[in-house]
Write an enzyme that holds these catalytic residues in place. Structure first.
Site, mmCIF file in Angstrom:
data_model
loop_
_atom_site.group_PDB
_atom_site.id
_atom_site.type_symbol
_atom_site.label_atom_id
_atom_site.label_comp_id
_atom_site.label_asym_id
_atom_site.label_seq_id
_atom_site.Cartn_x
_atom_site.Cartn_y
_atom_site.Cartn_z
ATOM 1 C CG ASP A 58 2.471 -3.230 -0.391
ATOM 2 O OD1 ASP A 58 3.211 -4.162 -0.006
ATOM 3 O OD2 ASP A 58 1.309 -3.404 -0.785
ATOM 4 C CD GLU A 59 -1.788 -1.347 0.822
ATOM 5 O OE1 GLU A 59 -2.718 -0.652 0.384
ATOM 6 O OE2 GLU A 59 -1.805 -2.590 0.793
ATOM 7 C CB VAL A 60 4.399 -1.072 6.893
ATOM 8 C CG1 VAL A 60 4.724 -1.655 8.263
ATOM 9 C CG2 VAL A 60 5.186 -1.775 5.799
#
Lengths: 522, 522
Positions: A324-326
């Site tokens: 997630d959330e790269v």
């Protein structure tokens, strides 16, 4: 007209004799109701009185020794609980016949495919609890313990006649605990597992490391926690982890480890900066490090070694790979990454780069005979995933995402409705309770692909002092949505049962906050 | 151009040698900063090392015996704290000269008019703490204890050279605790008092009874709690109350009791239904009881007796009379009340009826030589109040209300900004911190009439398990707004100091939640 007059007169008489001052709690707790609500329960008004001194557990055994070992360590939990209740009451006695019918040879650890079905018949002085698995027996014992309540005389323990056939609606009923934003000490983790089994939750999703700290003590790479944990004391040693897994096992709870990459890895870089991407500004290195560098072969051999260890340490068939959330900014700035992407014909397509990374990671995990779970971004960014990779949906607009995931025939988990770090001023469990994992437009086939969900306790503003009261009983709302029938939606009824269930948790040492405005526990 | 190149080259070199991975907390705690911030503090980089084994408290005494008695019991708290710190460190030693200059004859209990001013000079191996009152010495000892911090070597205890002249901005710095919606056990009340003194708060506003329960054990009317408490165990006995008052006294904290009438009294009516209004519907009694019945003489003689007892039990000069949220519907339905109002020429004017009631109650309290505090509705409804009655402003739009109150020359307290039951998802202390009691348009004269404020912990969804972590450190934000200079408004600086202060509270046994996203305490 006469009737009306009589009615009014009796109302008048009534009002003179009987004042209604209505103090106390708004929600009156039920007595002996089960949380989460069983799938099928026939209740009767008749009841038995339970006398702990002479009440007997009788274990009728069809299974094998291994299952028996499981059961012996598990059932002690319940023996103790019942016997502790009260020594001073009077009344009838009873027996609980525990019948395990199935074999248990391959069933040392709880798993996604375990059966938790059981039947419980309380119509005679001998109670019959039966299941094909130790896991079902465990769930049935929890139900049995919840059926017992204190009579109005406040002395006797009672149990109403009832027939229960029960099984979970979803196989994966989890609680995520983040131990990286704030370190959560062992005793609070074990208390969390206690509370989970009281709510028939069966997956402890351990979000064990993140940007902020790396408390996992790796046998192969001890430097990760030596340098990346907040302090030397704020770590989970191999024996701590073993203790958590065993404590969970005898409660029928899987321990699902998450090692989130390629983002959320800043703490990895304290000991191993070479794993992370060097960020640039105007063509020069800034000194800042970003997500894992997906272009380096060394990173993958490191990951292979680390995940091999993870697979050995955690017996569960699944590993949560995060994803997630790269943040792509640092990747975009790095000339080596740009060159790599040119070479692979994906110039400017950073989601593709993430895909390359995640695919390699999934291959590593696949070769280790583990299955993967990934956060929804991995799916949304178009990573090619093995068929059995679970997609974990957590963002707003989840109805669309879960539709898309299941439309491709892929299994999904839901957490979007159950972020425990999102607070409302009142006892906000109703909000969590109003969410149903089938609450999206999709075919029956698609809905079958929703395998469950998890309540998530991210720990940005949670520490050892508020973690238990913040999770419970709010996570209980998710627990019931994941166990009970789709038809169990009555909030008014749930409020009364949750009032009882919260007091029950308090009495068992879980420092849950009140679910409803005002009240007390006996 | 060459300079630029050089700069870039060194940046490049730097970036090769020094990775910035930036894990850990976003907010780094200060070391040895005081919360709430002192009025005047001159800091120096030089420091002393404190060696508990040989560190000496030297008490220089100008006061009288009574003050000495106060001081002896109070200062034990601090002796113990310092000595507990750590036995294994190395370094210098020091002395604290405690000089009490003023007399203390009439000062057995803390009061609204007490002085809490002190000076603390740490420029020599002998620290000088001086004040005219024991209360000032207490505040100075708290400050001294907060100045001590652990050096980077994690072994030595240090204190920086500093000169502090300190006094509170407001005299009334309170915390309201509601013990009626949920019963809060004694140990949590005492812990709350501990935390209050760590935050230099000086008024424990005990909202002891309400609609839901009546835990106050009255000597004259024991039936009120016997019937109106949740259970026989969920009460505060005379000795419990005495213990709270004494525990607070030696910490310089006033105990302000609230017995809220004429609304919020349903629990009173369980034992004494005749005190409450009988509600009617279509001309017939419904059996429901409403607010206190303001037309009955018997009610007033009951109140006289009860408030006389309250005045005797609680030594504070103030009693909080409540007066908020009176529901007029039941009064409107009652024919006796209608007749009473006709007779008094206030037909249809229910605010006037409330005024008649509150005026009589205030007269009762006045004759008992107590001063009154009332919630803002009493003022807004136009009740004629004695000059020294404090108006407690709690609703939204407080800037207008507090303007109106002070425009009539009347003193006010502010709570509208600090309702701790209003939750946000993040560590929401910044919201509380952004409120200033002078944040309304008014003359200097008006602002002088703002005597302080209170953070309020209403306990609808708060019980013994979450009360401490929900109050702290969020109430600390209010504590600093009420103690420190109006100019102390820097949220970034406050975040760092509050991080330290929260860890300090944790170390002292206060289970405060984290103030800022991610982090840890050593």
């Amino acid at each position: 007209m006469i009737a009306v007059k009589l009615l009014i007169t009796s109302a008048l008489l009534l009002s003179v004799d009987c004042y209604i001052v209505d103090p106390g709690p708004k929600v009156i707790a039920t007595k002996g109701e089960v949380w989460p609500k069983p799938q099928l329960q026939q209740n009767y008004d008749s009841y038995f009185i339970v006398q702990p001194q002479i009440f007997e557990f009788r274990i009728i055994w069809d299974g094998y020794q291994k299952g028996r070992d499981n059961f012996d360590s598990s059932s002690n939990i319940y023996y103790k609980k019942l016997w502790l209740s009260d020594d001073n009451y009077l009344g009838y006695l009873s027996t609980l016949n525990v019948s395990l019918h199935g074999p248990c040879v391959e069933d040392e650890y709880p798993s996604f495919s375990m059966s938790e079905e059981y039947t419980l018949v309380v119509t005679d002085r001998t109670v019959e609890l039966s299941s094909n698995t130790t896991w079902g027996i465990l769930r049935g014992l929890e139900t049995f313990s919840q059926l017992i309540y204190r009579g109005d005389d406040t002395i006797t323990l009672r149990i109403n006649s009832t027939v229960i056939m029960d099984y979970p609606r979803f196989s994966h009923r989890g609680l995520l605990l983040d131990t990286a934003r704030h370190y959560i000490p062992m005793d609070k983790i074990l208390t969390t597992l206690d509370a989970m089994v009281y709510n028939k939750m069966n997956v402890f999703h351990w979000h064990i490391v993140d940007d902020q700290s790396f408390p996992y003590v790796s046998k192969k790479f001890p430097e990760l926690s030596e340098k990346g944990a907040y302090t030397n004391a704020m770590v989970y040693s191999p024996s701590d982890i073993k203790e958590v897994i065993e404590y969970a096992r005898i409660r029928g709870i899987r321990v699902l480890p998450e090692f989130d990459t390629p983002g959320h890895t800043r703490s990895w870089g304290v000991a191993r900066p070479e794993l992370l991407t060097e960020c640039y500004s105007d063509g020069y290195k800034t000194g800042q490090l970003g997500p894992l560098d997906p272009t380096k072969n060394d990173s993958y051999s490191f990951l292979q070694d680390l995940f091999q260890e993870i697979g050995e340490v955690f017996p569960d068939e699944y590993i949560h790979l995060g994803g997630d959330e790269v943040d792509f900014d640092c990747w975009e700035s790095n000339p080596d990454i740009t060159a790599f992407m040119e070479k692979h014909n994906i110039t400017g397509q950073y989601a593709e780069l993430e895909s390359l990374y995640i695919q390699q990671l999934i291959n590593i995990v696949d070769e280790l005979n583990s299955k993967s779970i990934v956060w929804e971004e991995v799916f949304v960014n178009g990573v090619v995933l093995p068929n059995d990779t679970l997609v974990h949906v957590w963002k707003g607009g989840w109805e669309v995402t879960i539709f898309d995931v299941t439309a491709t025939g892929r299994p999904a988990l839901l957490s979007a409705c159950w972020y425990l770090d999102h607070l409302d001023s009142d006892g906000d469990w109703e909000k969590f309770y109003s969410c149903d994992p089938y609450g999206f437009f999709g075919t029956d086939e698609q809905k079958k692909l929703v395998l469950g969900g998890e309540a998530c306790m991210w720990s940005e503003v949670v520490n050892e002092y508020n973690v238990i009261s913040r999770v419970w009983p709010r996570a209980s709302a998710a627990a019931e949505k994941l166990w009970s029938s789709e038809n169990v939606t009555d909030v008014t009824d749930a409020a009364k049962r949750l009032e009882e269930h919260t007091c029950r948790m308090n009495a068992r040492g879980i420092g849950a906050q009140p679910p409803n405005a005002a009240g007390y526990c006996l």
